[in-house]
Design an enzyme around this catalytic site. Structure first.
Site, mmCIF file in Angstrom:
data_model
loop_
_atom_site.group_PDB
_atom_site.id
_atom_site.type_symbol
_atom_site.label_atom_id
_atom_site.label_comp_id
_atom_site.label_asym_id
_atom_site.label_seq_id
_atom_site.Cartn_x
_atom_site.Cartn_y
_atom_site.Cartn_z
ATOM 1 N N ASN A 1 0.839 -1.196 0.000
ATOM 2 C CA ASN A 1 0.000 0.000 0.000
ATOM 3 C C ASN A 1 0.880 1.254 0.000
ATOM 4 O O ASN A 1 1.957 1.286 0.601
ATOM 5 C CB ASN A 1 -0.994 0.008 1.167
ATOM 6 C CG ASN A 1 -0.359 -0.129 2.529
ATOM 7 O OD1 ASN A 1 0.653 -0.782 2.694
ATOM 8 N ND2 ASN A 1 -0.972 0.482 3.531
ATOM 9 N N GLU B 1 -3.200 -4.652 -2.954
ATOM 10 C CA GLU B 1 -3.743 -5.592 -3.944
ATOM 11 C C GLU B 1 -3.698 -5.007 -5.345
ATOM 12 O O GLU B 1 -3.255 -5.649 -6.302
ATOM 13 C CB GLU B 1 -5.204 -5.944 -3.620
ATOM 14 C CG GLU B 1 -5.400 -6.707 -2.342
ATOM 15 C CD GLU B 1 -5.682 -5.801 -1.148
ATOM 16 O OE1 GLU B 1 -5.028 -4.736 -1.015
ATOM 17 O OE2 GLU B 1 -6.556 -6.162 -0.338
#
Ligand code: THU
Length: 139
Positions: A49, A62
């Protein structure tokens, strides 16, 4: 991939997700997330992230891992498994934006694994994690 290779690849996937989480840039939330995607050739692509002072611009691990896989030449549908590892969570589950992107880029039969430093691992088939997604109609 042969079935005995799956277990080994799964371990490698977790290892890469954990390593990626250590690279997180998350000065605002303090949450470190790493994701690793397995492609149909057995390659692993990872991401973490990346937050921003303009909070809404934060990019989840992701989606960064999925973008890395695409940039490395993997095509939509060729991504067969994703592992997501996070610190500071009891139960981790991907956000809605990531689910939408997963549906488009993962294979229809892909599995999503989520785990953290505090809780157990949960695994879902992508179709149960995000049923009835938005998709453009094919012409
Ligand atoms: N985050 C992810 O990277 N993936 C998830 O599945 C949940 C949330 C990040 C975004 C933000 O940097 C931090 O975790 C807290 O929301």
């Amino acid at each position: 991939m042969r079935s005995e290779e799956n277990g080994t690849k799964r371990e490698a996937l977790w290892e890469q997700a954990k390593l990626a989480s250590e690279l997180a840039y998350s000065p605002y939330s303090g949450v470190k997330v790493g994701a690793a995607v397995l492609d149909s050739q057995g390659r692993i692509h990872s991401g973490c992230n990346v937050e921003n002072a303009s909070y809404g611009l934060t990019q989840c691990a992701e989606r960064n891992a999925l973008a890395t896989a695409i940039a490395a030449g993997a095509r939509p549908g060729e991504l067969v498994e994703i592992a997501v590892y996070a610190t500071s969570f009891e139960v981790l589950s991907p956000c809605g934006a990531c689910r939408q992107v997963m549906v488009e880029l993962l294979s229809d039969t892909a599995t999503v694994h989520c785990g953290s430093d505090r809780g157990s691992i949960n695994s879902w088939p992508i179709e149960s994690l995000f049923p009835s997604p938005f998709k453009l109609e094919e012409s």
